[in-house]
Design a protein around this motif. Structure first.
Motif, mmCIF file in Angstrom:
data_model
loop_
_atom_site.group_PDB
_atom_site.id
_atom_site.type_symbol
_atom_site.label_atom_id
_atom_site.label_comp_id
_atom_site.label_asym_id
_atom_site.label_seq_id
_atom_site.Cartn_x
_atom_site.Cartn_y
_atom_site.Cartn_z
ATOM 1 N N VAL A 14 7.056 112.112 -46.942
ATOM 2 C CA VAL A 14 6.754 113.540 -47.092
ATOM 3 C C VAL A 14 7.301 114.096 -48.411
ATOM 4 O O VAL A 14 8.232 113.562 -48.992
ATOM 5 C CB VAL A 14 7.324 114.367 -45.915
ATOM 6 N N TYR A 15 6.707 115.202 -48.834
ATOM 7 C CA TYR A 15 7.117 115.876 -50.070
ATOM 8 C C TYR A 15 8.134 116.960 -49.747
ATOM 9 O O TYR A 15 7.925 117.780 -48.855
ATOM 10 C CB TYR A 15 5.897 116.492 -50.750
ATOM 11 N N ASP A 16 9.241 116.976 -50.473
ATOM 12 C CA ASP A 16 10.278 117.986 -50.312
ATOM 13 C C ASP A 16 10.160 118.967 -51.475
ATOM 14 O O ASP A 16 10.344 118.591 -52.635
ATOM 15 C CB ASP A 16 11.655 117.326 -50.304
ATOM 16 N N GLU A 17 9.833 120.212 -51.159
ATOM 17 C CA GLU A 17 9.618 121.216 -52.203
ATOM 18 C C GLU A 17 10.908 121.583 -52.934
ATOM 19 O O GLU A 17 10.864 121.951 -54.107
ATOM 20 C CB GLU A 17 8.977 122.462 -51.610
ATOM 21 N N GLU A 18 12.041 121.507 -52.261
ATOM 22 C CA GLU A 18 13.314 121.853 -52.909
ATOM 23 C C GLU A 18 13.673 120.861 -54.004
ATOM 24 O O GLU A 18 14.090 121.249 -55.087
ATOM 25 C CB GLU A 18 14.433 121.915 -51.869
ATOM 26 N N THR A 19 13.546 119.576 -53.718
ATOM 27 C CA THR A 19 13.897 118.553 -54.701
ATOM 28 C C THR A 19 12.703 118.128 -55.537
ATOM 29 O O THR A 19 12.864 117.388 -56.505
ATOM 30 C CB THR A 19 14.479 117.306 -54.008
ATOM 31 N N GLU A 20 11.502 118.591 -55.136
ATOM 32 C CA GLU A 20 10.255 118.232 -55.802
ATOM 33 C C GLU A 20 10.084 116.724 -55.890
ATOM 34 O O GLU A 20 9.729 116.171 -56.930
ATOM 35 C CB GLU A 20 10.174 118.880 -57.181
ATOM 36 N N ASP A 21 10.321 116.070 -54.765
ATOM 37 C CA ASP A 21 10.228 114.615 -54.710
ATOM 38 C C ASP A 21 9.776 114.182 -53.324
ATOM 39 O O ASP A 21 9.896 114.934 -52.359
ATOM 40 C CB ASP A 21 11.594 114.004 -55.029
ATOM 41 N N TYR A 22 9.263 112.967 -53.225
ATOM 42 C CA TYR A 22 8.863 112.412 -51.934
ATOM 43 C C TYR A 22 10.008 111.603 -51.352
ATOM 44 O O TYR A 22 10.804 111.010 -52.084
ATOM 45 C CB TYR A 22 7.645 111.494 -52.110
ATOM 46 N N TRP A 23 10.095 111.580 -50.024
ATOM 47 C CA TRP A 23 11.134 110.805 -49.351
ATOM 48 C C TRP A 23 10.651 110.387 -47.976
ATOM 49 O O TRP A 23 9.709 110.940 -47.427
ATOM 50 C CB TRP A 23 12.448 111.576 -49.271
ATOM 51 N N CYS A 24 11.310 109.403 -47.413
ATOM 52 C CA CYS A 24 10.957 108.865 -46.103
ATOM 53 C C CYS A 24 11.744 109.610 -45.029
ATOM 54 O O CYS A 24 12.961 109.738 -45.120
ATOM 55 C CB CYS A 24 11.269 107.382 -46.046
ATOM 56 N N MET A 25 11.028 110.102 -44.005
ATOM 57 C CA MET A 25 11.684 110.838 -42.921
ATOM 58 C C MET A 25 12.450 109.918 -41.970
ATOM 59 O O MET A 25 13.289 110.380 -41.220
ATOM 60 C CB MET A 25 10.652 111.615 -42.105
ATOM 61 N N VAL A 26 12.160 108.627 -41.992
ATOM 62 C CA VAL A 26 12.826 107.686 -41.101
ATOM 63 C C VAL A 26 14.174 107.302 -41.707
ATOM 64 O O VAL A 26 14.259 106.958 -42.880
ATOM 65 C CB VAL A 26 11.966 106.417 -40.901
ATOM 66 N N ASN A 27 15.208 107.387 -40.914
ATOM 67 C CA ASN A 27 16.534 106.987 -41.374
ATOM 68 C C ASN A 27 16.713 105.493 -41.149
ATOM 69 O O ASN A 27 17.008 105.058 -40.042
ATOM 70 C CB ASN A 27 17.628 107.754 -40.627
ATOM 71 N N LEU A 28 16.524 104.715 -42.212
ATOM 72 C CA LEU A 28 16.692 103.272 -42.126
ATOM 73 C C LEU A 28 18.174 102.938 -42.171
ATOM 74 O O LEU A 28 18.932 103.550 -42.929
ATOM 75 C CB LEU A 28 15.983 102.579 -43.287
ATOM 76 N N ASP A 29 18.577 101.956 -41.369
ATOM 77 C CA ASP A 29 19.974 101.542 -41.459
ATOM 78 C C ASP A 29 20.138 100.658 -42.702
ATOM 79 O O ASP A 29 19.182 100.325 -43.381
ATOM 80 C CB ASP A 29 20.446 100.851 -40.180
ATOM 81 N N GLU A 30 21.352 100.294 -42.998
ATOM 82 C CA GLU A 30 21.653 99.555 -44.226
ATOM 83 C C GLU A 30 20.913 98.217 -44.296
ATOM 84 O O GLU A 30 20.392 97.840 -45.343
ATOM 85 C CB GLU A 30 23.160 99.320 -44.324
ATOM 86 N N ASP A 31 20.847 97.502 -43.171
ATOM 87 C CA ASP A 31 20.165 96.208 -43.145
ATOM 88 C C ASP A 31 18.671 96.351 -43.387
ATOM 89 O O ASP A 31 18.069 95.590 -44.143
ATOM 90 C CB ASP A 31 20.398 95.499 -41.802
ATOM 91 N N GLU A 32 18.046 97.338 -42.737
ATOM 92 C CA GLU A 32 16.609 97.555 -42.915
ATOM 93 C C GLU A 32 16.286 97.947 -44.352
ATOM 94 O O GLU A 32 15.305 97.471 -44.924
ATOM 95 C CB GLU A 32 16.113 98.652 -41.972
ATOM 96 N N MET A 33 17.097 98.800 -44.931
ATOM 97 C CA MET A 33 16.863 99.242 -46.306
ATOM 98 C C MET A 33 16.998 98.083 -47.291
ATOM 99 O O MET A 33 16.160 97.917 -48.171
ATOM 100 C CB MET A 33 17.833 100.359 -46.690
ATOM 101 N N SER A 34 18.016 97.263 -47.127
ATOM 102 C CA SER A 34 18.190 96.138 -48.050
ATOM 103 C C SER A 34 17.053 95.134 -47.897
ATOM 104 O O SER A 34 16.577 94.576 -48.887
ATOM 105 C CB SER A 34 19.546 95.464 -47.849
ATOM 106 N N ARG A 35 16.596 94.898 -46.665
ATOM 107 C CA ARG A 35 15.472 93.997 -46.425
ATOM 108 C C ARG A 35 14.192 94.552 -47.067
ATOM 109 O O ARG A 35 13.427 93.817 -47.685
ATOM 110 C CB ARG A 35 15.253 93.813 -44.925
ATOM 111 N N LEU A 36 13.964 95.839 -46.917
ATOM 112 C CA LEU A 36 12.780 96.479 -47.483
ATOM 113 C C LEU A 36 12.766 96.383 -49.006
ATOM 114 O O LEU A 36 11.735 96.123 -49.619
ATOM 115 C CB LEU A 36 12.726 97.944 -47.049
#
Length: 60
Positions: A14-36
């Motif tokens: 999703v797009y965040d108007e405050e930061t003017e950037d896109y981000w993932c709404m799902v909170n990935l844990d550390e292992d999932e993020m490193s794997r991704l």
């Protein structure tokens, strides 16, 4: 799901108007993020295709 999914077509990206950037709404844990980030063949388990016509098809 074969290959890595593109975040650009994901419902959770999703797009965040405050930061003017896109981000993932799902909170990935550390292992999932490193794997991704490390494995090009890893497919995100939370990926959902954004389909703006899904509701219209249900009404027919």
């Amino acid at each position: 799901m074969a290959g890595k999914s593109s975040c650009d077509s994901c419902v959770n990206y999703v797009y965040d108007e405050e930061t003017e950037d896109y981000w993932c709404m799902v909170n990935l844990d550390e292992d999932e993020m490193s794997r991704l980030l490390a494995d090009r063949r890893y497919a995100c388990p939370y990926y959902q295709l954004y389909d703006e016509y899904k509701i219209v098809r249900k009404q027919m």
